[in-house]
Design a protein around this motif. Sequence first.
Motif, PDB file in Angstrom:
ATOM      1  N   LEU A 158       0.749  -1.103   0.444  1.00 34.63           N
ATOM      2  CA  LEU A 158       0.664   0.112  -0.230  1.00 34.63           C
ATOM      3  C   LEU A 158       0.436   1.443   0.253  1.00 34.63           C
ATOM      4  O   LEU A 158       0.738   1.959  -1.458  1.00 34.63           O
ATOM      5  CB  LEU A 158      -1.351  -0.014   0.517  1.00 34.63           C
ATOM      6  CG  LEU A 158      -1.860   0.845   0.972  1.00 34.63           C
ATOM      7  CD1 LEU A 158      -3.261   0.518   0.111  1.00 34.63           C
ATOM      8  CD2 LEU A 158      -3.385   0.461   2.600  1.00 34.63           C
ATOM      9  N   THR A 159       2.190   1.621   1.035  1.00 32.66           N
ATOM     10  CA  THR A 159       2.576   2.654   0.808  1.00 32.66           C
ATOM     11  C   THR A 159       3.994   2.408  -0.180  1.00 32.66           C
ATOM     12  O   THR A 159       4.129   3.757  -0.528  1.00 32.66           O
ATOM     13  CB  THR A 159       3.169   2.539   2.557  1.00 32.66           C
ATOM     14  OG1 THR A 159       4.473   1.852   2.832  1.00 32.66           O
ATOM     15  CG2 THR A 159       2.033   3.124   3.768  1.00 32.66           C
ATOM     16  N   GLY A 160       4.028   0.955  -0.602  1.00 29.52           N
ATOM     17  CA  GLY A 160       5.159   1.207  -1.851  1.00 29.52           C
ATOM     18  C   GLY A 160       4.489   1.302  -3.079  1.00 29.52           C
ATOM     19  O   GLY A 160       4.675   0.487  -3.468  1.00 29.52           O
ATOM     20  N   HIS A 180      11.966   8.401 -11.059  1.00 27.73           N
ATOM     21  CA  HIS A 180      12.249   8.803  -9.905  1.00 27.73           C
ATOM     22  C   HIS A 180      11.894   9.952  -9.548  1.00 27.73           C
ATOM     23  O   HIS A 180      11.256   9.938  -8.319  1.00 27.73           O
ATOM     24  CB  HIS A 180      13.851   9.061 -10.144  1.00 27.73           C
ATOM     25  CG  HIS A 180      14.318   8.869  -8.798  1.00 27.73           C
ATOM     26  ND1 HIS A 180      14.192   7.771  -7.861  1.00 27.73           N
ATOM     27  CD2 HIS A 180      15.580   9.500  -8.514  1.00 27.73           C
ATOM     28  CE1 HIS A 180      14.989   8.560  -6.574  1.00 27.73           C
ATOM     29  NE2 HIS A 180      15.483   9.395  -7.455  1.00 27.73           N
ATOM     30  N   TRP A 181      11.591  11.020 -10.005  1.00 26.42           N
ATOM     31  CA  TRP A 181      11.484  12.362  -9.865  1.00 26.42           C
ATOM     32  C   TRP A 181      10.235  12.810  -9.496  1.00 26.42           C
ATOM     33  O   TRP A 181       9.374  13.428  -8.434  1.00 26.42           O
ATOM     34  CB  TRP A 181      11.734  13.587 -10.508  1.00 26.42           C
ATOM     35  CG  TRP A 181      11.934  15.212 -10.006  1.00 26.42           C
ATOM     36  CD1 TRP A 181      12.597  15.609  -8.894  1.00 26.42           C
ATOM     37  CD2 TRP A 181      10.726  16.457 -10.649  1.00 26.42           C
ATOM     38  NE1 TRP A 181      11.822  16.819  -8.887  1.00 26.42           N
ATOM     39  CE2 TRP A 181      10.943  16.679  -9.969  1.00 26.42           C
ATOM     40  CE3 TRP A 181       9.954  16.380 -11.758  1.00 26.42           C
ATOM     41  CZ2 TRP A 181      10.463  18.558 -10.150  1.00 26.42           C
ATOM     42  CZ3 TRP A 181       8.944  16.616 -12.165  1.00 26.42           C
ATOM     43  CH2 TRP A 181       9.333  18.364 -10.982  1.00 26.42           C
ATOM     44  N   LEU A 182       9.302  12.298 -10.160  1.00 28.46           N
ATOM     45  CA  LEU A 182       7.603  13.203 -10.395  1.00 28.46           C
ATOM     46  C   LEU A 182       7.061  11.681  -8.799  1.00 28.46           C
ATOM     47  O   LEU A 182       6.235  11.369  -9.043  1.00 28.46           O
ATOM     48  CB  LEU A 182       6.732  12.423 -11.210  1.00 28.46           C
ATOM     49  CG  LEU A 182       7.436  13.782 -12.138  1.00 28.46           C
ATOM     50  CD1 LEU A 182       6.440  12.860 -13.772  1.00 28.46           C
ATOM     51  CD2 LEU A 182       6.337  14.696 -12.252  1.00 28.46           C
ATOM     52  N   LEU A 183       7.432  10.051  -9.262  1.00 29.07           N
ATOM     53  CA  LEU A 183       6.822   8.902  -8.395  1.00 29.07           C
ATOM     54  C   LEU A 183       7.296   8.772  -7.527  1.00 29.07           C
ATOM     55  O   LEU A 183       6.990   8.134  -6.171  1.00 29.07           O
ATOM     56  CB  LEU A 183       6.455   7.754  -9.288  1.00 29.07           C
ATOM     57  CG  LEU A 183       5.659   8.216 -11.372  1.00 29.07           C
ATOM     58  CD1 LEU A 183       5.671   6.966 -11.659  1.00 29.07           C
ATOM     59  CD2 LEU A 183       4.099   8.608  -9.998  1.00 29.07           C
ATOM     60  N   GLY A 184       8.956   8.627  -7.186  1.00 27.30           N
ATOM     61  CA  GLY A 184       9.196   8.350  -6.375  1.00 27.30           C
ATOM     62  C   GLY A 184       9.851   6.704  -5.721  1.00 27.30           C
ATOM     63  O   GLY A 184       8.607   5.743  -6.813  1.00 27.30           O
ATOM     64  N   SER A 185      10.926   6.065  -5.802  1.00 20.49           N
ATOM     65  CA  SER A 185      11.619   5.324  -6.400  1.00 20.49           C
ATOM     66  C   SER A 185      10.908   4.070  -5.976  1.00 20.49           C
ATOM     67  O   SER A 185      10.445   3.333  -6.382  1.00 20.49           O
ATOM     68  CB  SER A 185      12.858   4.714  -5.910  1.00 20.49           C
ATOM     69  OG  SER A 185      13.020   4.979  -4.266  1.00 20.49           O
ATOM     70  N   GLU A 186       9.628   4.126  -4.934  1.00 17.55           N
ATOM     71  CA  GLU A 186       9.088   2.724  -3.894  1.00 17.55           C
ATOM     72  C   GLU A 186       7.566   2.624  -4.414  1.00 17.55           C
ATOM     73  O   GLU A 186       7.519   1.957  -4.376  1.00 17.55           O
ATOM     74  CB  GLU A 186       8.595   3.255  -2.594  1.00 17.55           C
ATOM     75  CG  GLU A 186       8.275   3.927  -2.570  1.00 17.55           C
ATOM     76  CD  GLU A 186       8.091   5.900  -2.317  1.00 17.55           C
ATOM     77  OE1 GLU A 186       7.944   6.826  -2.238  1.00 17.55           O
ATOM     78  OE2 GLU A 186       9.802   5.683  -2.412  1.00 17.55           O
ATOM     79  N   HIS A 187       7.986   3.510  -5.775  1.00 19.29           N
ATOM     80  CA  HIS A 187       6.258   3.445  -6.126  1.00 19.29           C
ATOM     81  C   HIS A 187       6.618   2.484  -7.668  1.00 19.29           C
ATOM     82  O   HIS A 187       5.812   3.116  -8.937  1.00 19.29           O
ATOM     83  CB  HIS A 187       5.672   4.618  -6.892  1.00 19.29           C
ATOM     84  CG  HIS A 187       5.549   5.266  -5.109  1.00 19.29           C
ATOM     85  ND1 HIS A 187       4.318   4.148  -4.387  1.00 19.29           N
ATOM     86  CD2 HIS A 187       5.468   6.071  -4.503  1.00 19.29           C
ATOM     87  CE1 HIS A 187       4.527   5.250  -2.712  1.00 19.29           C
ATOM     88  NE2 HIS A 187       4.739   6.224  -3.415  1.00 19.29           N
ATOM     89  N   LEU A 188       7.800   2.339  -8.046  1.00 20.99           N
ATOM     90  CA  LEU A 188       8.524   1.806  -9.449  1.00 20.99           C
ATOM     91  C   LEU A 188       8.624   0.527  -9.320  1.00 20.99           C
ATOM     92  O   LEU A 188       8.872   0.213  -8.553  1.00 20.99           O
ATOM     93  CB  LEU A 188       9.691   2.827 -10.017  1.00 20.99           C
ATOM     94  CG  LEU A 188       9.554   4.431  -9.701  1.00 20.99           C
ATOM     95  CD1 LEU A 188      10.433   4.675  -9.572  1.00 20.99           C
ATOM     96  CD2 LEU A 188       8.493   5.317 -10.648  1.00 20.99           C
ATOM     97  N   TYR A 189       8.731  -0.015 -10.866  1.00 27.05           N
ATOM     98  CA  TYR A 189       9.245  -1.641 -11.054  1.00 27.05           C
ATOM     99  C   TYR A 189       9.951  -1.792 -10.725  1.00 27.05           C
ATOM    100  O   TYR A 189      10.628  -2.937  -9.702  1.00 27.05           O
ATOM    101  CB  TYR A 189       8.052  -1.865 -11.690  1.00 27.05           C
ATOM    102  CG  TYR A 189       8.688  -3.535 -12.332  1.00 27.05           C
ATOM    103  CD1 TYR A 189       7.455  -4.220 -12.417  1.00 27.05           C
ATOM    104  CD2 TYR A 189       9.721  -3.375 -13.333  1.00 27.05           C
ATOM    105  CE1 TYR A 189       7.308  -5.674 -12.421  1.00 27.05           C
ATOM    106  CE2 TYR A 189       9.486  -4.754 -13.694  1.00 27.05           C
ATOM    107  CZ  TYR A 189       8.691  -6.326 -13.299  1.00 27.05           C
ATOM    108  OH  TYR A 189       8.807  -7.698 -13.595  1.00 27.05           O
TER     109      TYR A 189
END
Length: 396
Positions: A124-126, A199-208
């Motif tokens: 959820l948070t990620g 990386h800048w818009l979404l944050g690394s924890e929300h990427l594949y």
Amino acid sequence: MLQRHNEHILSLSPQGRLMSVDLLRGLAIAAMVLVNNPGSWSYVYAPMAHAEWHGWTPTDVIFPLFLFVVGVSMVLANGRRETFPAVGWPQWSRALKLFGLGLFLAIFFYNFRDPAYDWFEDRLTGIRWLGVLQRIALVYIFCCYLVSWLSTRGLIVAAVLCTLVPWLMMLWIPYSGDSGEVFRGQLLFGNHFSAWLDHWLLGSEHLYYRNAEPFPFDPEGVLTTLLAVSTCLLGVLAGLAWKACDGTEEGRMKLCRQWLAAGVLLLVVGQLLHPWVPINKALWSPSFVMVTGGVSLMLLATLFYLVDIRGFRGPLAPLLVFGVNAIALFMLAGVVGRVLIMIPVGETTLKGWLFSNVFEPLFGSYGGSLAFAVSCLALFYVVMWQMYRRRIIWKV
């Protein structure tokens, strides 16, 4: 028996639809499910795996093919009318539902084998904001506006701009890492402008690709989604060519030749560009758009000739079962695939146990992995057939 089954499928086929498009959608979604469900990711035949970075395999064509069909279907849904309706709640509702289903698949997992597993933290948070269904949703709603606003010539210009502008941004806009080092024009795994933007818009924890260096990124990222719009617009243009066809056999044969010629041209030009503009699915590069768009047009032309002109339908009929309920199949495959790796069996999961104890002993490592995927697809076919014969079409 198989012939009677195919005849039954055809007798139930929805009226007023271009059958070759439903078959092409069925081919795309069936292939997508097949390559997404191997018995083991350690044993996948090369044509059923994505290219590691630059280059392409048959598997890399599947998602663009589906987006291409989305574009064709947008036109066919409008019938022979020359004008398209203004974008409103029906289109936004569909896009939001698709995006929501993608988010559901992103959070639908629990690691029962780990007593310390924190679902809230991990899922959820990620949460991964983007994905296959999310990209379809974004591309679809973007194309809805373009189709309602622009003429055919305007759509051609839009397709070119959606291909070139993001690519030029990747080549020319400078960006910097955490250490302050400035990059420009990099096309490496984890180091390209699209990765920096994700990386800048979404944050690394929300990427594949969370562990990519120096920039985590998503293969369905923000900037590359704009490039994917061009793939859908190729489908729109193919559909508009069908609308302009006079409907006679001569006119349909002419359309078939036009689709085929355009497909061959795009494929050849895209392949020739590869040394300078690498074919790359994660970057959705212009050469990738051309190659996959070319293959999509060639497949459409082939099915249109066989099915809608020559009436060769029987052996291809099972694809209709998948094609008219494509999103339902994708969701079913996604849920079942996750359940199989969630259920613990001894020191492994139910999927691992089935592969190691049933499929691998019978067919070997690579053969067993493929047999597992084929078995999953056969199981899903049974479910989709029950929906089809009851005329249950899940419209998102």
